[in-house]
Design an enzyme around this catalytic site. Structure first.
Site, PDB file in Angstrom:
ATOM      1  N   HIS A   1     -36.646   1.555  17.979  1.00 27.43           N
ATOM      2  CA  HIS A   1     -35.663   3.219  17.666  1.00 27.43           C
ATOM      3  C   HIS A   1     -35.233   3.846  18.918  1.00 27.43           C
ATOM      4  CE1 HIS A   1     -33.018   5.412  15.670  1.00 27.43           C
ATOM      5  NE2 HIS A   1     -34.007   6.465  14.217  1.00 27.43           N
TER       6      HIS A   1
ATOM      7  N   HIS B   1     -29.560   0.306   9.757  1.00 30.68           N
ATOM      8  CA  HIS B   1     -30.123   1.566  10.581  1.00 30.68           C
ATOM      9  C   HIS B   1     -31.832   1.008  10.475  1.00 30.68           C
ATOM     10  CE1 HIS B   1     -30.664   5.033  12.024  1.00 30.68           C
ATOM     11  NE2 HIS B   1     -31.623   5.347  11.002  1.00 30.68           N
TER      12      HIS B   1
ATOM     13  N   PHE C   1     -31.376  12.255  10.894  1.00 29.45           N
ATOM     14  CA  PHE C   1     -32.233  13.992  10.401  1.00 29.45           C
ATOM     15  C   PHE C   1     -31.073  14.591   9.691  1.00 29.45           C
ATOM     16  CE2 PHE C   1     -36.793  13.663  11.814  1.00 29.45           C
ATOM     17  CZ  PHE C   1     -37.068  12.049  10.993  1.00 29.45           C
TER      18      PHE C   1
ATOM     19  N   GLU D   1     -31.715   2.354   2.164  1.00 24.55           N
ATOM     20  CA  GLU D   1     -30.512   1.771   2.387  1.00 24.55           C
ATOM     21  C   GLU D   1     -30.109   0.297   2.019  1.00 24.55           C
ATOM     22  OE1 GLU D   1     -30.449   0.474   7.223  1.00 24.55           O
ATOM     23  OE2 GLU D   1     -28.571   0.036   7.048  1.00 24.55           O
TER      24      GLU D   1
ATOM     25  N   LYS E   1     -33.589  -2.976  15.432  1.00 27.68           N
ATOM     26  CA  LYS E   1     -34.716  -2.284  15.320  1.00 27.68           C
ATOM     27  C   LYS E   1     -35.958  -2.856  15.752  1.00 27.68           C
ATOM     28  CE  LYS E   1     -32.542   2.360  14.063  1.00 27.68           C
ATOM     29  NZ  LYS E   1     -31.202   1.958  13.473  1.00 27.68           N
TER      30      LYS E   1
ATOM     31  N   CYS F   1     -30.085  10.409  15.055  1.00 30.36           N
ATOM     32  CA  CYS F   1     -30.052   9.111  15.371  1.00 30.36           C
ATOM     33  C   CYS F   1     -28.685   8.013  15.298  1.00 30.36           C
ATOM     34  CB  CYS F   1     -31.424   8.360  14.463  1.00 30.36           C
ATOM     35  SG  CYS F   1     -33.114   9.440  15.139  1.00 30.36           S
TER      36      CYS F   1
END
Lengths: 418, 81
Positions: free
Chosen positions: A346, A309, A405, A320, A341, A169
Site C-alpha cells: 500500500h 482499494h 484515513f 469495500e 496492492k 491514501c
C-alpha cells in the site's frame, strides 16, 4: 458534455510513469502485475528489529541521478525524488515537450499522504540531540507535502496550475480527479498528475503498528499482503509514485499523441464517521463509485473492471465488497475486481497514482491483473477478485477506488478511447 | 593547522556540499557566482565548516564569506586563537 452551462472538454491519458516495489518503469510495473510478481520483503531502509511490523514493499535499485543532478537529489526527500522521476518518465512516454510557448498551459498536481517523513524524523533527532542550530536549512523545503508538485514543476518547467492533495491514501486519486476537472474546464491543456509516497520510516511504522493497521506476518513477507483472503491481518506498506499525463483531447489529437484511454468520471465523498475505520456497510465508498459513474454518464452494467482499494486490512476488504454491491447491484457479481496492492503493498498517497496506471493499462490492453495470495476467500468477500492469475477479457470501462484515513472516498472512471 | 591544510579541507567540504568536483574549487571561487550556491546552500556550507573546524561562525561573519579564500582566512584566524 456540459455541466452548469459550461462546455466540458474531453480528457485523455497520453503518458504514464511509475516507480514501484515491482519495477521502476511503467512497463516493468505492468509486466510484473500481469505475472503476479510479489514486491514485499523484509525492510532494509531502516533497522526495524524493534518494530512489530518488519516487512514492506520497498522500491529497489532506484537511482535518482538518472533523473536529476546530484545536488538536486541531495536536497530532495525520497517522496519527491520518486515524483520527479515518474513525471519525467510520463512526459517522455507522452512525447510531450514543455517549452516557452506551452509552459503556462501545463500544470502539475501531485498528492501524497504524508510528505517528507524521513527528513522530518532525521532533523527532529538532530534538533533534540545536537541542538536547533544544527538543523539543515533544507528541513522545511524537503519535508513539506506540496514539494513533490513544486519540485516536479521546477524540473519539467510546468508553469500552469499547481497543487497538492493530502487526503491520506486517497491523495493520488484526488490529484488525478482534480487535474481532470481543471482540464475539463479549460484551465490547462495538460496536467502531470498522480501520487507519491516514501514513508518506510521508523515513525510511520510505529504509528501504523500502534493503530493495529499493519500485517505482522514477518516470517512470510511474500504472502503477507492478501486482500479479500480470510487470513489477511493488515496492510503492508509500499512506496513509490505513479504519474499520468492527462491531456485535453483536441490538444492530444493535434500533436498525434498516443492515447491510452479516456478519463470520464470522478466521484468523491466522505464517510463523516470515524478517523480510521470505514463506515460499516460502505455507503460512503458506494456513493463515490455511484458519483463517478454518474459523472461519466455510465450505468453499473457498463463497468468491466474495478481496481479495488483492497488494502488487506480486515475492515477494508469486507466493507469495500459491500460498497461495490451497493453501488453496482447485481452487476457486482459480473465485474472483475482486483487488488494490485497484493503485489505492491500500500503506497498510501502513491497508491492512487500507480493504481490508475494499472487501471488504464487494463482498459487499453483488455487484460486485468490478479489479486495474489488469495487462497481462502473471506465469507464476506464473495465477488470475482481475479485470484492469483491475470486474465484476458474485454475492458471497456474500469473504476479505480481509493479510500483514506479521515473517511475520504475517491473513485476514478476510465473508458476505452474511441 | 597550516593555511594549506585548511584550504584542502575547505575544498573537500565545498565539493561535497555543493556537489562540484574538487578541481573546480579554487581559492578565488565565489560560492554563489562560480559554484552555484543559493542562500540555503550557503547556510548549510557554513554549518559544515563549523562542524569540521569545531568553531562558531556568527551570521554577520558568514555574510562576509563569499569565496573559498575568505572562508580559509576566517577559519585561520579562528583556529589560531
Amino acid at each position: 458534455m456540459t455541466t452548469l452551462g459550461i462546455e466540458l472538454k474531453r480528457v485523455v491519458i497520453t503518458g504514464l510513469g511509475a516507480i514501484t516495489p515491482i519495477g521502476n518503469t511503467q512497463t516493468e510495473y505492468w509486466d510484473g502485475l500481469l505475472r503476479g510478481q510479489n514486491g514485499i520483503d523484509r525492510i532494509t531502509l531502516f533497522d526495524a528489529s524493534r518494530h512489530d511490523c518488519r516487512i514492506a514493499g520497498e522500491v529497489k535499485g532506484f537511482d535518482p541521478h538518472a533523473y536529476m543532478e546530484r545536488k538536486d537529489a541531495k536536497r530532495m526527500d525520497r517522496f519527491a525524488q520518486f515524483a520527479v522521476a515518474a513525471s519525467k518518465q510520463a512526459l517522455a512516454d507522452a512525447k510531450f515537450v514543455i517549452n516557452d510557448l506551452n509552459a503556462e498551459q501545463v500544470g502539475t498536481l501531485i498528492g501524497t499522504g504524508i510528505g517528507g517523513l524521513k527528513v522530518m524524523e532525521d532533523q527532529q533527532e538532530i534538533c533534540l540531540t545536537r541542538g536547533p542550530d544544527r538543523c539543515s536549512p533544507f528541513t522545511v523545503p524537503m519535508m513539506i507535502a506540496n514539494m513533490a508538485a513544486g519540485l516536479t514543476a521546477i524540473h519539467i518547467g510546468a508553469k500552469g496550475p499547481n497543487s497538492c492533495t493530502v487526503t491520506a491514501c486517497a491523495a493520488g486519486s484526488n490529484a488525478i480527479g482534480d487535474a481532470f476537472r481543471l482540464l475539463q474546464r479549460g484551465y490547462a491543456q495538460a496536467m502531470v498528475c498522480g501520487g507519491t509516497e516514501a514513508a518506510i520510516t521508523p515513525l510511520a511504522f510505529a504509528g501504523f503498528a500502534s493503530a493495529k493497521a499493519l500485517s505482522t506476518r514477518n516470517d512470510d513477507p511474500a504472502h503477507a499482503c492478501r486482500p479479500f483472503d480470510r487470513d489477511r491481518d493488515g496492510f503492508v506498506m509500499g512506496e513509490g509514485a505513479g504519474i499520468l499525463v492527462l491531456e485535453e483531447l483536441e490538444h492530444a489529437l493535434s500533436r498525434g499523441a498516443h492515447i491510452y484511454a479516456e478519463i470520464v468520471g470522478y466521484g468523491m465523498t466522505c464517510d463523516a464517521y470515524h478517523i480510521t475505520s470505514p463506515v460499516p456497510g460502505g455507503e460512503g465508498a458506494a456513493r463515490a463509485m455511484q458519483l463517478a459513474m454518474k459523472d461519466a454518464g455510465l450505468v453499473p452494467e457498463d463497468i468491466s473492471y474495478i481496481n479495488a482499494h483492497g488494502t488487506s486490512t480486515p475492515a477494508n476488504d469486507s466493507t469495500e465488497t459491500a460498497a461495490i454491491k451497493k453501488a453496482l447491484g447485481d452487476h457486482a457479481y459480473n465485474v472483475a475486481i482486483s487488488s494490485t496492492k497484493s503485489m505492491t503493498g500500500h503506497l498510501l498517497g502513491g497508491s492512487g497514482g500507480i493504481e490508475a496506471v494499472a487501471t488504464i493499462m487494463a482498459v487499453e490492453g483488455d487484460r486485468v491483473p490478479p489479486t495474489i495470495n488469495l487462497e481462502h476467500p473471506d465469507e464476506a468477500c464473495d465477488l470475482d477478485y481475479i485470484a492469483n492469475h491475470s486474465r484476458e477479457q474485454p475492458v471497456e470501462v474500469a473504476l479505480s477506488n481509493s479510500f483514506g484515513f479521515g473517511g475520504h472516498n475517491v473513485t476514478l472512471a476510465f473508458r476505452k478511447y474511441r | 593547522m597550516s593555511q594549506d591544510d585548511i584550504l584542502q579541507k575547505v575544498r573537500k567540504i565545498v565539493s561535497e556540499q555543493l556537489s562540484v568536483e574538487e578541481t573546480e574549487v579554487a581559492p578565488e571561487s565565489s560560492f554563489a557566482n562560480d559554484l552555484g550556491a543559493d542562500s540555503l546552500d550557503t547556510v548549510e556550507l557554513v554549518m559544515a565548516l563549523e562542524e569540521e573546524f569545531d568553531i562558531e561562525i556568527p551570521d554577520e561573519a558568514a555574510e562576509g564569506i563569499g569565496t573559498v579564500q575568505a572562508a580559509v582566512d576566517y577559519i585561520k584566524q579562528k583556529v589560531a586563537v
